[in-house]
Scaffold this active site. Structure first.
Site, PDB file in Angstrom:
ATOM      1  N   CYS A   1     102.626  37.481  52.438  1.00 23.89           N
ATOM      2  CA  CYS A   1     101.770  36.327  52.158  1.00 23.89           C
ATOM      3  C   CYS A   1     100.921  36.591  50.919  1.00 23.89           C
ATOM      4  O   CYS A   1     100.357  37.680  50.754  1.00 23.89           O
ATOM      5  CB  CYS A   1     100.863  36.073  53.364  1.00 23.89           C
ATOM      6  SG  CYS A   1      99.641  34.769  53.118  1.00 23.89           S
TER       7      CYS A   1
ATOM      8  N   CYS B   1      96.735  36.488  52.172  1.00 25.49           N
ATOM      9  CA  CYS B   1      96.077  37.569  52.931  1.00 25.49           C
ATOM     10  C   CYS B   1      96.560  38.961  52.540  1.00 25.49           C
ATOM     11  O   CYS B   1      95.993  39.955  52.974  1.00 25.49           O
ATOM     12  CB  CYS B   1      96.259  37.362  54.421  1.00 25.49           C
ATOM     13  SG  CYS B   1      97.953  37.623  55.037  1.00 25.49           S
TER      14      CYS B   1
ATOM     15  N   TYR C   1      87.663  73.421  63.809  1.00 24.72           N
ATOM     16  CA  TYR C   1      87.187  72.764  62.593  1.00 24.72           C
ATOM     17  C   TYR C   1      88.370  72.424  61.679  1.00 24.72           C
ATOM     18  O   TYR C   1      88.423  71.338  61.093  1.00 24.72           O
ATOM     19  CB  TYR C   1      86.191  73.676  61.885  1.00 24.72           C
ATOM     20  CG  TYR C   1      85.461  73.024  60.729  1.00 24.72           C
ATOM     21  CD1 TYR C   1      84.406  72.150  60.966  1.00 24.72           C
ATOM     22  CD2 TYR C   1      85.809  73.288  59.411  1.00 24.72           C
ATOM     23  CE1 TYR C   1      83.710  71.557  59.919  1.00 24.72           C
ATOM     24  CE2 TYR C   1      85.132  72.700  58.353  1.00 24.72           C
ATOM     25  CZ  TYR C   1      84.084  71.830  58.613  1.00 24.72           C
ATOM     26  OH  TYR C   1      83.422  71.240  57.567  1.00 24.72           O
TER      27      TYR C   1
ATOM     28  N   ARG D   1     108.696  37.706  53.495  1.00 23.36           N
ATOM     29  CA  ARG D   1     107.970  38.071  52.275  1.00 23.36           C
ATOM     30  C   ARG D   1     106.476  38.140  52.564  1.00 23.36           C
ATOM     31  O   ARG D   1     105.967  37.446  53.440  1.00 23.36           O
ATOM     32  CB  ARG D   1     108.215  37.055  51.158  1.00 23.36           C
ATOM     33  CG  ARG D   1     109.672  36.840  50.815  1.00 23.36           C
ATOM     34  CD  ARG D   1     109.795  35.941  49.590  1.00 23.36           C
ATOM     35  NE  ARG D   1     109.047  34.702  49.741  1.00 23.36           N
ATOM     36  CZ  ARG D   1     109.498  33.611  50.337  1.00 23.36           C
ATOM     37  NH1 ARG D   1     110.701  33.616  50.889  1.00 23.36           N
ATOM     38  NH2 ARG D   1     108.758  32.521  50.413  1.00 23.36           N
TER      39      ARG D   1
ATOM     40  N   CYS E   1      94.743  36.254  58.647  1.00 17.56           N
ATOM     41  CA  CYS E   1      95.078  35.385  57.518  1.00 17.56           C
ATOM     42  C   CYS E   1      94.354  34.041  57.643  1.00 17.56           C
ATOM     43  O   CYS E   1      94.349  33.421  58.715  1.00 17.56           O
ATOM     44  CB  CYS E   1      96.591  35.157  57.458  1.00 17.56           C
ATOM     45  SG  CYS E   1      97.106  34.128  56.054  1.00 17.56           S
TER      46      CYS E   1
ATOM     47  N   ASP F   1      79.077  75.160  68.206  1.00 19.73           N
ATOM     48  CA  ASP F   1      78.429  74.901  66.921  1.00 19.73           C
ATOM     49  C   ASP F   1      76.927  74.685  67.111  1.00 19.73           C
ATOM     50  O   ASP F   1      76.499  73.960  68.019  1.00 19.73           O
ATOM     51  CB  ASP F   1      79.067  73.657  66.284  1.00 19.73           C
ATOM     52  CG  ASP F   1      78.525  73.373  64.907  1.00 19.73           C
ATOM     53  OD1 ASP F   1      79.090  73.887  63.933  1.00 19.73           O
ATOM     54  OD2 ASP F   1      77.524  72.623  64.805  1.00 19.73           O
TER      55      ASP F   1
ATOM     56  N   THR G   1     108.432  29.502  57.260  1.00 13.48           N
ATOM     57  CA  THR G   1     108.095  29.758  55.857  1.00 13.48           C
ATOM     58  C   THR G   1     108.750  31.017  55.304  1.00 13.48           C
ATOM     59  O   THR G   1     108.811  31.205  54.089  1.00 13.48           O
ATOM     60  CB  THR G   1     106.572  29.893  55.676  1.00 13.48           C
ATOM     61  OG1 THR G   1     106.102  31.023  56.435  1.00 13.48           O
ATOM     62  CG2 THR G   1     105.866  28.629  56.141  1.00 13.48           C
TER      63      THR G   1
ATOM     64  N   TRP H   1      85.963  78.006  67.086  1.00 13.77           N
ATOM     65  CA  TRP H   1      85.255  77.135  66.149  1.00 13.77           C
ATOM     66  C   TRP H   1      86.071  76.933  64.882  1.00 13.77           C
ATOM     67  O   TRP H   1      86.257  75.800  64.422  1.00 13.77           O
ATOM     68  CB  TRP H   1      83.882  77.735  65.785  1.00 13.77           C
ATOM     69  CG  TRP H   1      83.097  76.830  64.860  1.00 13.77           C
ATOM     70  CD1 TRP H   1      82.195  75.876  65.229  1.00 13.77           C
ATOM     71  CD2 TRP H   1      83.177  76.771  63.423  1.00 13.77           C
ATOM     72  NE1 TRP H   1      81.698  75.228  64.113  1.00 13.77           N
ATOM     73  CE2 TRP H   1      82.278  75.755  62.992  1.00 13.77           C
ATOM     74  CE3 TRP H   1      83.904  77.463  62.457  1.00 13.77           C
ATOM     75  CZ2 TRP H   1      82.101  75.425  61.646  1.00 13.77           C
ATOM     76  CZ3 TRP H   1      83.737  77.133  61.116  1.00 13.77           C
ATOM     77  CH2 TRP H   1      82.846  76.126  60.716  1.00 13.77           C
TER      78      TRP H   1
END
Length: 515
Positions: A81, A84, A459, A79, A54, A475, A46, A455
């Site tokens: 779809c 989906c 973070y 290309r 899909c 912490d 296709t 710390w």
């Protein structure tokens, strides 16, 4: 420049054993949405490529080719779809985990670096030659940086064509294309339709401007400047945990959270390459597979960057299946994981802002850090041209803080020195917090600054750099969470490479306990 490889590869961390074409085909046969974005399949008969889930009839095995990226499938002549929409899946969580050249490059491409600075700019930021970057991306992903950026621009263009009333020319430049001709050629090649045909087909199917409820609401309110978007995520999404985390830390002037749990709206200002912006994200139903977002931008060229920053803030490219599978096997964490499916590790919309906020949060409560940050915004932030609700400022630039006395904060001299040192390091490039920054190098540079300890550096690494494998044993909230889970800090080694998510499970458990 170093290439950190402390995390397992994508097959080990993300694909659940799908490491061969035959196992990938089995995932396609079962329409397993867990692998959407992890790989794509092209159907030779296709000329179309799809996501694994899909709903179309499963093609024969001999007619299928597999690709690691949508760009690779497009480069091979397939290309997208129309059923989906494989270009619309969340980004692969692999790029969040990997700390090597390819992972860092993908995070930068998503942020729009190639669109703004070209391949040369991307290579310069990575510390490699353009030829090396091209060769490694092509070898591993089947597409180079230009093709990867082009695929991202095409997806942005399709969304704008089908959900907004922007003119075709506005869509072209908002998507990152440098000319309308380039835009038209790319859309026709990837979608086998002209931009006008894409828009018309969407309207006929009830997905155009008249058919999309969020666009109708914008038109009814007179707010035609905002760009409505649906930000996809994979798997369950713990919206309550994320919005609660952001609400507790929301800084007046640059952030606000409206509504009540279950129907909250998070709003914040953005400082973007071409101008300022405001992002709005709705908590919404947790099972829809996307979050509703609206972006108000001074310059539409900032669209791609703004989208990626919001995605990082809300951790929309995470792989909750991999995280749950790994952490759920741990006896201490299993009850917490089961209680909060789809828990996320929120990132940052602005890495420099997050770094400053991390310093302000040293050794104080979340509430005290929020108060200090609001004081800084009011005194040093850049006012918006027109305030929007309680949003009045953009967070101050690092260079504006590097030499500022900051007396208005009422902090000890040592902490003000630390804040200025961090701001100066960000301003002069000593510390780099780009999406593709080397995390190990960045942490070392942070720890070399006066007053920055493990710390603060951790973070920043977790939120500003989106590292999924950070743990903060010192912490206070983490210690309380460990006690609740019946574990100790030494237990955390078992949670790699998802320690950031384990940390958030512990924080969230503490929050629930404290009400």
């Amino acid at each position: 420049m170093s290439e950190s490889r402390q995390s397992p590869g994508p097959d080990a961390a993300h694909t659940g054993g799908v490491t061969s074409d035959d196992s990938r085909y089995e995932a396609v046969r079962s329409r397993d949405a867990r692998f959407d974005g992890v790989f794509f399949l092209g159907v030779r008969t296709t000329g179309i490529y799809c996501r694994p889930s899909c709903p179309a009839v499963t093609p024969k095995r001999e007619n299928v080719r597999f690709f690691p990226t949508a760009a690779a499938a497009q480069g091979a002549g397939f290309r997208a779809c129309r059923r989906c929409r494989p270009d619309a899946v969340p980004g692969s969580a692999e790029w969040n985990v990997r700390a090597d050249l390819v992972g860092r490059a993908m995070r930068m491409i998503s942020d729009g670096v190639v669109d703004r600075e070209g391949v040369a700019g991307l290579a310069r930021r990575l510390g490699y030659s353009a030829r090396q970057v091209q060769r490694q991306l092509t070898a591993e992903l089947g597409a180079g940086p230009v093709a990867l950026a082009r695929a991202q621009r095409a997806h942005t263009a399709r969304v704008l064509l089908q959900t907004t009333s922007l003119s075709v020319t506005e869509v072209a430049f908002a998507s990152g294309f440098t000319s309308v001709r380039q835009f038209n050629d790319t859309v026709r090649e990837i979608y086998a339709r002209t931009p006008s045909e894409l828009r018309a087909a969407s309207a006929r199917g009830g997905h155009g401007r008249a058919g999309r409820p969020e666009v109708r609401d914008a038109a009814a309110s007179g707010d035609v400047g905002g760009v409505p978007l649906r930000l996809a995520h994979r798997g369950p999404y713990a919206a309550g945990q994320v919005f609660g985390f952001l609400e507790r830390r929301a800084v007046p002037g640059v952030e606000e959270v409206l509504g009540t749990p279950g129907s909250r709206r998070y709003r914040r200002t953005l400082n973007l390459p071409y101008g300022t912006g405001i992002a709005e994200v709705d908590e919404g139903p947790a099972a829809d597979g996307w979050l509703s977002c609206r972006l108000h931008l001074a310059d539409l060229r900032d669209l791609t960057t703004a989208v990626q920053r919001v995605r990082r803030l809300f951790d929309l490219d995470a792989d909750p299946y991999a995280v749950t599978e790994h952490l759920g096997r741990d006896r201490a964490l299993a009850p917490l994981v089961a209680r909060t499916p789809g828990l996320r590790s929120p990132g940052a919309a602005d890495a420099h802002e997050l770094a400053v906020r991390a310093v302000l949060g040293q050794q104080v409560s979340v509430r005290a850090a929020r108060t200090l940050t609001a004081r800084l915004v009011a005194s040093r932030g850049k006012p918006l041209a027109v305030p929007d609700g309680t949003l009045t400022h953009v967070f101050p630039d690092a260079d504006a803080l590097a030499d500022a006395p900051l007396d208005e904060l009422g902090m000890p001299d040592s902490r003000r020195r630390t804040l200025r040192a961090v701001a100066a390091a960000l301003a002069d490039g000593t510390v780099v917090l780009d999406p593709g920054a080397d995390r190990e190098e960045t942490e070392r540079a942070l720890l070399a600054l006066p007053g920055v300890g493990p710390w603060t550096a951790g973070y920043m690494r977790m939120r500003a750099l989106g590292d999924p494998d950070v743990f903060l044993p010192g912490d206070v909230g983490v210690r309380h969470g460990l006690a609740l889970a019946g574990a100790d800090a030494g237990h955390a080694a078992r949670w790699r490479p998802w320690r950031s998510y384990a940390l958030h499970h512990l924080w969230f458990a503490t929050t629930l306990r404290d009400g």
